[in-house]
Design a protein around this motif. Structure first.
Motif, PDB file in Angstrom:
ATOM      1  N   PHE A 104       0.837  -1.205   0.000  1.00  0.00           N
ATOM      2  CA  PHE A 104       0.000   0.000   0.000  1.00  0.00           C
ATOM      3  C   PHE A 104       0.869   1.251   0.000  1.00  0.00           C
ATOM      4  N   ASN A 105       1.927   1.212   0.796  1.00  0.00           N
ATOM      5  CA  ASN A 105       2.873   2.335   0.804  1.00  0.00           C
ATOM      6  C   ASN A 105       3.476   2.565  -0.573  1.00  0.00           C
ATOM      7  N   GLN A 106       3.788   1.469  -1.274  1.00  0.00           N
ATOM      8  CA  GLN A 106       4.361   1.577  -2.614  1.00  0.00           C
ATOM      9  C   GLN A 106       3.366   2.188  -3.604  1.00  0.00           C
ATOM     10  N   LEU A 107       2.100   1.825  -3.464  1.00  0.00           N
ATOM     11  CA  LEU A 107       1.080   2.418  -4.330  1.00  0.00           C
ATOM     12  C   LEU A 107       1.052   3.939  -4.161  1.00  0.00           C
ATOM     13  N   LEU A 108       1.147   4.378  -2.911  1.00  0.00           N
ATOM     14  CA  LEU A 108       1.142   5.815  -2.648  1.00  0.00           C
ATOM     15  C   LEU A 108       2.415   6.477  -3.167  1.00  0.00           C
ATOM     16  N   ASP A 109       3.557   5.822  -2.935  1.00  0.00           N
ATOM     17  CA  ASP A 109       4.834   6.386  -3.382  1.00  0.00           C
ATOM     18  C   ASP A 109       4.878   6.532  -4.903  1.00  0.00           C
ATOM     19  N   LYS A 110       4.298   5.564  -5.595  1.00  0.00           N
ATOM     20  CA  LYS A 110       4.309   5.573  -7.067  1.00  0.00           C
ATOM     21  C   LYS A 110       3.148   6.380  -7.652  1.00  0.00           C
ATOM     22  N   LYS A 111       2.315   6.924  -6.743  1.00  0.00           N
ATOM     23  CA  LYS A 111       1.167   7.732  -7.155  1.00  0.00           C
ATOM     24  C   LYS A 111       0.212   6.949  -8.074  1.00  0.00           C
ATOM     25  N   ILE A 112       0.089   5.666  -7.804  1.00  0.00           N
ATOM     26  CA  ILE A 112      -0.854   4.835  -8.554  1.00  0.00           C
ATOM     27  C   ILE A 112      -2.263   5.127  -8.029  1.00  0.00           C
ATOM     28  N   THR A 116     -11.666   4.006  -5.376  1.00  0.00           N
ATOM     29  CA  THR A 116     -12.370   4.698  -4.302  1.00  0.00           C
ATOM     30  C   THR A 116     -13.826   4.259  -4.197  1.00  0.00           C
ATOM     31  N   ILE A 117     -14.364   4.414  -3.003  1.00  0.00           N
ATOM     32  CA  ILE A 117     -15.780   4.166  -2.760  1.00  0.00           C
ATOM     33  C   ILE A 117     -16.617   5.179  -3.542  1.00  0.00           C
ATOM     34  N   LYS A 118     -16.202   6.414  -3.476  1.00  0.00           N
ATOM     35  CA  LYS A 118     -16.787   7.532  -4.235  1.00  0.00           C
ATOM     36  C   LYS A 118     -15.850   8.714  -4.078  1.00  0.00           C
ATOM     37  N   ASP A 119     -15.674   9.468  -5.143  1.00  0.00           N
ATOM     38  CA  ASP A 119     -14.792  10.639  -5.095  1.00  0.00           C
ATOM     39  C   ASP A 119     -13.424  10.219  -4.531  1.00  0.00           C
ATOM     40  N   ASN A 120     -13.043  10.759  -3.350  1.00  0.00           N
ATOM     41  CA  ASN A 120     -11.716  10.452  -2.798  1.00  0.00           C
ATOM     42  C   ASN A 120     -11.772   9.510  -1.602  1.00  0.00           C
ATOM     43  N   LEU A 121     -12.913   8.848  -1.380  1.00  0.00           N
ATOM     44  CA  LEU A 121     -13.095   7.983  -0.216  1.00  0.00           C
ATOM     45  C   LEU A 121     -12.450   6.618  -0.447  1.00  0.00           C
ATOM     46  N   LEU A 142      -1.769   8.888   3.150  1.00  0.00           N
ATOM     47  CA  LEU A 142      -2.952   8.717   2.301  1.00  0.00           C
ATOM     48  C   LEU A 142      -3.683  10.044   2.134  1.00  0.00           C
ATOM     49  N   GLN A 143      -3.800  10.784   3.212  1.00  0.00           N
ATOM     50  CA  GLN A 143      -4.473  12.082   3.154  1.00  0.00           C
ATOM     51  C   GLN A 143      -3.666  13.090   2.339  1.00  0.00           C
ATOM     52  N   LEU A 144      -2.356  13.049   2.469  1.00  0.00           N
ATOM     53  CA  LEU A 144      -1.511  13.946   1.678  1.00  0.00           C
ATOM     54  C   LEU A 144      -1.662  13.680   0.183  1.00  0.00           C
ATOM     55  N   ALA A 145      -1.982  12.426  -0.158  1.00  0.00           N
ATOM     56  CA  ALA A 145      -2.197  12.065  -1.559  1.00  0.00           C
ATOM     57  C   ALA A 145      -3.574  12.496  -2.051  1.00  0.00           C
ATOM     58  N   GLY A 146      -4.360  13.096  -1.167  1.00  0.00           N
ATOM     59  CA  GLY A 146      -5.659  13.625  -1.566  1.00  0.00           C
ATOM     60  C   GLY A 146      -6.836  12.719  -1.281  1.00  0.00           C
ATOM     61  N   TYR A 147      -6.617  11.662  -0.491  1.00  0.00           N
ATOM     62  CA  TYR A 147      -7.681  10.708  -0.211  1.00  0.00           C
ATOM     63  C   TYR A 147      -8.218  10.861   1.212  1.00  0.00           C
ATOM     64  N   GLN A 148      -9.472  10.469   1.389  1.00  0.00           N
ATOM     65  CA  GLN A 148     -10.116  10.441   2.697  1.00  0.00           C
ATOM     66  C   GLN A 148     -10.224   8.992   3.158  1.00  0.00           C
ATOM     67  N   PRO A 149      -9.513   8.610   4.228  1.00  0.00           N
ATOM     68  CA  PRO A 149      -9.567   7.220   4.684  1.00  0.00           C
ATOM     69  C   PRO A 149     -10.866   6.891   5.416  1.00  0.00           C
ATOM     70  N   MET A 173      -7.575  12.686  13.502  1.00  0.00           N
ATOM     71  CA  MET A 173      -6.788  12.721  12.272  1.00  0.00           C
ATOM     72  C   MET A 173      -7.662  12.877  11.027  1.00  0.00           C
ATOM     73  N   GLY A 174      -8.979  12.739  11.218  1.00  0.00           N
ATOM     74  CA  GLY A 174      -9.887  12.860  10.080  1.00  0.00           C
ATOM     75  C   GLY A 174     -10.304  11.543   9.472  1.00  0.00           C
ATOM     76  N   CYS A 175     -10.049  10.434  10.181  1.00  0.00           N
ATOM     77  CA  CYS A 175     -10.416   9.115   9.686  1.00  0.00           C
ATOM     78  C   CYS A 175     -11.907   8.876   9.912  1.00  0.00           C
ATOM     79  N   MET A 176     -12.587   8.359   8.890  1.00  0.00           N
ATOM     80  CA  MET A 176     -13.993   7.997   9.023  1.00  0.00           C
ATOM     81  C   MET A 176     -14.077   6.517   9.381  1.00  0.00           C
ATOM     82  N   PHE A 177     -15.218   6.112   9.990  1.00  0.00           N
ATOM     83  CA  PHE A 177     -15.383   4.745  10.470  1.00  0.00           C
ATOM     84  C   PHE A 177     -16.570   4.062   9.792  1.00  0.00           C
ATOM     85  N   GLN A 178     -16.378   2.788   9.444  1.00  0.00           N
ATOM     86  CA  GLN A 178     -17.452   1.968   8.861  1.00  0.00           C
ATOM     87  C   GLN A 178     -17.740   0.778   9.760  1.00  0.00           C
TER      88      GLN A 178
END
Length: 245
Positions: A104-112, A116-121, A142-149, A173-178
């Motif tokens: 997962f860290n590699q996905l973020l590092d490579k900007k892959i 998403t669930i919807k938009d940036n979720l 994850l948030q710095l990459a523009g996503y909402q966890p 931190m802004g994390c949402m819960f499911q």
């Protein structure tokens, strides 16, 4: 078995949730539905419960399920075509449940781009044994990459029972819960039910999901009529975001 429950049990009405945003319905790519026939049967059963839309979230857990965007999309198209042939008019879309690991860290590092669930979720999970030492760093990244966890099933991380303040840290931190529906029963155990009630009491829950993998989950949901009062209270609060998906 699914037909048996539709005939013999009065299905709870979950139409107020509208969208199941955590499910493992895509055939043959993780520990969820093994084939298209099973996927269709599960979807029919969930439609009987009132669901109108399904956001499928196969695992991306690199040590076990090395699902890529292309693999998920291919499985989704197979299921979508099969649903059309069955004449089932239902809204279904592909996303993923990302395990917080080195991949997962590699996905973020490579900007892959992430699914998403919807938009940036983005739906994420971590180990049921212990949280990764760099959990907060990964969520921040994850948030710095523009996503909402969105943290999947926070009530199932039983080891947090002795450190409930950590939930507030994640919220700050802004994390949402499911929340998993079956966590409102003893399906996962009493400790999980206690944590679910704690999270609800503290207004931490943003989404409700089935985390549906197989027919045993459907059967358990059909039996879970006693949870409807709690679910209805959550929906009446106006804080559950599933209908907006």
């Amino acid at each position: 078995m699914l037909d048996f429950f539709r005939k013999k049990k009065q299905a709870p009405d979950l139409s107020g949730i509208a969208t199941d945003m955590h499910s493992h319905l895509l055939p043959g790519i993780d520990d969820g539905s093994p084939d298209t026939e099973t996927s269709i049967a599960l979807i029919r059963a969930m439609m009987d419960l009132g669901y109108k839309k399904f956001i499928t979230t196969p695992h991306v857990m690199w040590d076990i399920y090395q699902n890529t965007h292309e693999m998920i999309q291919a499985s989704y198209l197979v299921l979508k075509d099969a649903l059309k042939k069955e004449g089932l008019e239902v809204d279904i879309s592909p996303a993923a449940e990302y395990f917080l690991d080195d991949h997962f860290n590699q996905l973020l590092d490579k900007k892959i781009p992430l699914l998403t669930i919807k938009d940036n979720l983005v739906l994420v999970e971590f180990s049921f044994v212990n949280a990764p030492f760099n959990l907060q760093d990964m969520l921040f990244k994850l948030q710095l990459a523009g996503y909402q966890p969105i943290l999947a099933h926070p009530e199932r991380y039983i080891y947090l029972k002795s450190n409930k303040r950590f939930y507030q840290t994640l919220k700050d931190m802004g994390c949402m819960f499911q929340l998993n529906i079956l966590s409102l029963t003893t399906y996962y155990g009493k400790a999980c039910l206690e944590l679910a009630n704690y999270l609800i009491k503290n207004d931490y829950i943003d989404f409700i999901g089935t985390d549906l993998h197989h027919e045993r989950h459907v059967e358990a949901i059909y039996r879970a009529g006693s949870t409807m009062e709690t679910i209805q209270r959550l929906l009446d609060s106006g804080k559950i975001l599933n209908p907006s998906l």
